[in-house]
Design a protein around this motif. Structure first.
Motif, PDB file in Angstrom:
ATOM      1  N   ASN A  72       0.838  -1.159   0.098  1.00 30.88           N
ATOM      2  CA  ASN A  72       0.112  -0.221  -0.059  1.00 30.88           C
ATOM      3  C   ASN A  72       1.012   1.249  -0.042  1.00 30.88           C
ATOM      4  N   ILE A  73       1.994   1.386   0.713  1.00 28.87           N
ATOM      5  CA  ILE A  73       2.749   2.558   0.960  1.00 28.87           C
ATOM      6  C   ILE A  73       3.665   2.552  -0.510  1.00 28.87           C
ATOM      7  N   ILE A  74       4.211   1.716  -0.881  1.00 30.95           N
ATOM      8  CA  ILE A  74       5.039   1.756  -2.195  1.00 30.95           C
ATOM      9  C   ILE A  74       4.244   1.833  -3.450  1.00 30.95           C
ATOM     10  N   GLY A  75       2.892   1.328  -3.402  1.00 32.23           N
ATOM     11  CA  GLY A  75       2.025   2.003  -4.607  1.00 32.23           C
ATOM     12  C   GLY A  75       1.794   3.267  -4.580  1.00 32.23           C
ATOM     13  N   GLY A  76       1.930   3.966  -3.705  1.00 35.32           N
ATOM     14  CA  GLY A  76       1.648   5.694  -3.656  1.00 35.32           C
ATOM     15  C   GLY A  76       2.980   6.268  -3.883  1.00 35.32           C
ATOM     16  N   MET A  77       3.864   5.731  -4.250  1.00 33.64           N
ATOM     17  CA  MET A  77       5.474   6.240  -4.555  1.00 33.64           C
ATOM     18  C   MET A  77       5.911   5.831  -6.047  1.00 33.64           C
ATOM     19  N   ASP A  78       6.631   6.683  -6.648  1.00 39.56           N
ATOM     20  CA  ASP A  78       7.366   6.294  -7.935  1.00 39.56           C
ATOM     21  C   ASP A  78       8.804   5.724  -7.409  1.00 39.56           C
ATOM     22  N   LEU A  79       9.496   5.213  -8.198  1.00 45.32           N
ATOM     23  CA  LEU A  79      10.594   4.610  -8.220  1.00 45.32           C
ATOM     24  C   LEU A  79      11.790   5.435  -7.362  1.00 45.32           C
ATOM     25  N   GLU A  80      12.008   6.415  -7.806  1.00 47.07           N
ATOM     26  CA  GLU A  80      12.758   7.287  -7.445  1.00 47.07           C
ATOM     27  C   GLU A  80      12.637   8.020  -5.995  1.00 47.07           C
ATOM     28  N   ARG A  81      11.580   8.355  -5.611  1.00 46.45           N
ATOM     29  CA  ARG A  81      10.936   8.502  -4.084  1.00 46.45           C
ATOM     30  C   ARG A  81      11.210   7.363  -3.345  1.00 46.45           C
ATOM     31  N   THR A  82      10.906   5.986  -3.836  1.00 48.06           N
ATOM     32  CA  THR A  82      10.973   4.968  -3.068  1.00 48.06           C
ATOM     33  C   THR A  82      12.175   4.708  -2.649  1.00 48.06           C
ATOM     34  N   LEU A  83      13.282   4.643  -3.436  1.00 50.43           N
ATOM     35  CA  LEU A  83      14.686   4.662  -3.332  1.00 50.43           C
ATOM     36  C   LEU A  83      15.263   5.460  -2.448  1.00 50.43           C
ATOM     37  N   THR A  84      14.881   6.941  -2.162  1.00 49.10           N
ATOM     38  CA  THR A  84      15.255   7.774  -1.391  1.00 49.10           C
ATOM     39  C   THR A  84      14.332   8.174  -0.166  1.00 49.10           C
ATOM     40  N   SER A  85      13.338   7.215   0.041  1.00 44.55           N
ATOM     41  CA  SER A  85      12.540   7.582   1.223  1.00 44.55           C
ATOM     42  C   SER A  85      12.307   6.473   2.263  1.00 44.55           C
ATOM     43  N   ARG A  86      13.443   5.853   2.375  1.00 51.90           N
ATOM     44  CA  ARG A  86      13.587   4.816   3.353  1.00 51.90           C
ATOM     45  C   ARG A  86      13.059   5.004   4.768  1.00 51.90           C
ATOM     46  N   GLU A  87      13.385   6.173   5.397  1.00 51.09           N
ATOM     47  CA  GLU A  87      12.811   6.592   6.742  1.00 51.09           C
ATOM     48  C   GLU A  87      11.560   6.880   6.761  1.00 51.09           C
ATOM     49  N   GLU A  88      10.763   7.314   5.612  1.00 51.96           N
ATOM     50  CA  GLU A  88       9.256   7.696   5.516  1.00 51.96           C
ATOM     51  C   GLU A  88       8.777   6.221   5.446  1.00 51.96           C
ATOM     52  N   ILE A  89       9.341   5.477   4.819  1.00 52.10           N
ATOM     53  CA  ILE A  89       8.381   4.212   4.422  1.00 52.10           C
ATOM     54  C   ILE A  89       8.551   3.357   5.837  1.00 52.10           C
ATOM     55  N   ASN A  90       9.750   3.341   6.413  1.00 54.34           N
ATOM     56  CA  ASN A  90      10.024   2.699   7.808  1.00 54.34           C
ATOM     57  C   ASN A  90       9.034   3.164   9.007  1.00 54.34           C
ATOM     58  N   ALA A  91       8.966   4.551   9.016  1.00 56.36           N
ATOM     59  CA  ALA A  91       7.993   5.146   9.760  1.00 56.36           C
ATOM     60  C   ALA A  91       6.619   4.724   9.542  1.00 56.36           C
ATOM     61  N   ALA A  92       6.137   4.723   8.452  1.00 55.93           N
ATOM     62  CA  ALA A  92       4.725   4.312   8.125  1.00 55.93           C
ATOM     63  C   ALA A  92       4.569   2.740   8.436  1.00 55.93           C
ATOM     64  N   LEU A  93       5.309   1.928   7.944  1.00 55.91           N
ATOM     65  CA  LEU A  93       5.285   0.448   8.372  1.00 55.91           C
ATOM     66  C   LEU A  93       4.902   0.359   9.776  1.00 55.91           C
ATOM     67  N   ARG A  94       6.118   1.198  10.484  1.00 58.11           N
ATOM     68  CA  ARG A  94       5.857   1.030  12.109  1.00 58.11           C
ATOM     69  C   ARG A  94       4.936   1.296  12.666  1.00 58.11           C
ATOM     70  N   GLY A  95       4.156   2.547  12.269  1.00 57.08           N
ATOM     71  CA  GLY A  95       2.867   2.936  12.746  1.00 57.08           C
ATOM     72  C   GLY A  95       1.844   2.121  12.363  1.00 57.08           C
ATOM     73  N   VAL A  96       1.720   1.508  11.364  1.00 54.44           N
ATOM     74  CA  VAL A  96       0.649   0.546  10.957  1.00 54.44           C
ATOM     75  C   VAL A  96       0.667  -0.903  11.777  1.00 54.44           C
ATOM     76  N   LEU A  97       1.959  -1.273  11.664  1.00 50.15           N
ATOM     77  CA  LEU A  97       2.303  -2.713  12.347  1.00 50.15           C
ATOM     78  C   LEU A  97       1.738  -2.573  13.783  1.00 50.15           C
ATOM     79  N   ASP A  98       2.310  -1.440  14.410  1.00 48.70           N
ATOM     80  CA  ASP A  98       2.248  -1.250  16.122  1.00 48.70           C
ATOM     81  C   ASP A  98       0.879  -1.156  16.364  1.00 48.70           C
TER      82      ASP A  98
END
Length: 332
Positions: free
Chosen positions: A121-147
Motif C-alpha cells: 500500500n505504501i510503495i503503490g503511492g510512490m514512484d521508483l525514485e521516491r521509493t529509493l530515497t524515502s526509506r525513513e518515511e517508509i519505515n515510519a509508516a510501516l512501524r505505525g501501521v504494524l504497531d
C-alpha cells in the motif's frame, strides 16, 4: 513381599513425577501460560512456581525478549508500474503472553503478512525514485501501521527496516548510465571551473607583475633622472667654481667635434653654427700667445702694411692671408 516392594517403587515414582509436575522454574525474560482442564488459569513469571500436578498444565512458553525476524524479498509495484523486490526486517517484542497465545494463532506469520500488505500500500503511492530515497518515511509508516495492528496481539513493533530495494535489471542499467553521466558532467564542470580559476589567478599574477614592473621602471627612471640631474648640477657647479674663460670653452668645443663625426654610418656631417664663435675665440687665444713669442708674426708687420692693433687685419677690416695661414694648424 515382592508385591509390597513393587507398590512402594510405583508410589515413589509417582511422587517423583508429581514433584516434577508441581515445581516449575521459569527463566528470566520468559513467561508460561498455565491451563487447568484446558482453560486459561494464569501466567507464570520468571522464577520458581508451584502448580497442581496432573490438573494444571503448561501450554506455551514465550520469550519476552526483543526478537528480530527477517522476511524474504517481496515483489512490490510502484506508482510508475515498476516491480521492485524489498527485503524487510522486523524488531518486535511480546508484551502480553496471554494475548500472544490466544488472540492470534501465529503472530510471526501474522506480522509477516501484515508487513507485506502494508508495504504494498505504501510503495503503490510512490514512484521508483521516491521509493529509493524515502526509506525513513517508509519505515515510519510501516512501524505505525504494524504497531497499531499488533497491539491487541500483545506484540509491540519497535523497529522496521528495509534491508534492500532491488529494481529491475534494466532500470539498474539505466540508473548506472545516468549516474555515470552525472559524474562525468560534474567532473567536466569542476575541470572547467579549475581552468577558469587558474586563468584568473594567472591573469591576476601577470597584472600584479606588470604593475610592480611598471612601478620599478618608474622609480628607476626617476632615480636615473635624479642622478643625471645631480651629475649636471655637479658639473655645472664645478665649471662655475673653476671660472673657465672663453678660450678654454672654445678649445673643449673643438675637441668634441671629432666625436660627432665618429661612426661608419655617418654620411653627412652638419657643422654647428657656433663653430665660428669657437674659432674666433681660439684664433684670438693663439694670436695672443704668438704675439709674445720671438719670431712669430701676428700680421701686424705684413707687407701690406697692416695695422697690428687690429689683430692682423688689412685695410678695410679684411683678415690678412698671413693670419689665415697661422690659424689653420690649430683648426686641423
Amino acid at each position: 513381599m515382592n508385591s509390597i516392594v513393587i507398590v512402594l517403587i510405583i508410589l515413589v515414582v509417582l511422587v517423583f513425577i508429581a514433584l516434577i509436575k508441581t515445581i516449575q522454574v521459569i527463566p528470566q525474560a520468559s513467561a508460561a501460560i498455565v491451563e487447568r482442564f484446558g482453560r486459561y488459569t494464569r501466567t507464570l513469571n520468571a522464577g520458581l512456581n508451584i502448580v497442581v500436578p496432573f490438573i494444571d498444565s503448561i501450554r506455551n512458553r514465550i520469550d519476552l525478549r526483543e526478537q528480530v525476524v527477517p522476511f524474504p524479498p517481496q515483489p512490490v509495484i510502484t506508482q510508475d508500474n515498476l516491480v521492485v523486490n524489498i527485503d524487510t526486517v522486523i524488531y518486535y517484542q511480546v508484551t502480553d503472553a496471554r494475548a500472544a497465545t490466544y488472540e492470534v494463532a501465529s503472530y510471526i506469520q501474522a506480522i509477516e503478512q501484515l508487513t507485506v500488505t502494508t508495504l504494498r500500500n505504501i510503495i503503490g503511492g510512490m514512484d521508483l525514485e521516491r521509493t529509493l530515497t524515502s526509506r525513513e518515511e517508509i519505515n515510519a509508516a510501516l512501524r505505525g501501521v504494524l504497531d497499531e495492528a499488533t497491539g491487541k496481539w500483545g506484540i509491540r513493533v519497535n523497529r522496521v527496516e528495509l534491508k534492500a530495494i532491488e529494481p529491475p535489471t534494466s532500470i539498474q542499467d539505466s540508473m548506472e548510465k545516468q549516474m555515470r553521466a552525472d559524474r562525468d558532467k560534474r567532473a567536466a564542470i569542476l575541470t572547467a571551473e579549475g581552468i577558469r580559476q587558474s586563468q584568473i589567478l594567472t591573469a591576476e599574477g601577470e597584472k600584479q607583475s606588470a604593475i610592480l614592473r611598471a612601478e620599478g621602471e618608474s622609480k628607476a627612471a626617476a632615480l636615473r633622472a635624479e642622478g643625471e640631474a645631480q651629475a649636471v648640477r655637479t658639473v655645472f657647479e664645478a665649471i662655475h667654481a673653476g671660472d673657465p674663460d672663453q678660450k678654454l670653452l672654445s678649445y673643449q668645443y673643438l675637441q668634441m667635434l671629432p666625436k660627432i663625426a665618429e661612426g661608419d654610418a655617418n654620411k653627412l656631417w652638419i657643422v654647428p653654427s657656433e663653430i665660428g664663435d669657437a674659432l674666433k675665440g681660439l684664433s684670438g687665444a693663439f694670436g695672443n700667445v704668438g704675439g709674445g713669442m720671438p719670431g712669430f708674426n701676428t700680421g701686424g708687420n705684413s707687407g701690406n702694411g697692416g695695422n697690428s692693433g687690429n689683430g692682423g687685419s688689412s685695410q678695410g677690416g679684411i683678415p690678412s692671408p698671413a693670419v689665415e695661414r697661422r690659424e689653420e694648424p690649430p683648426v686641423s
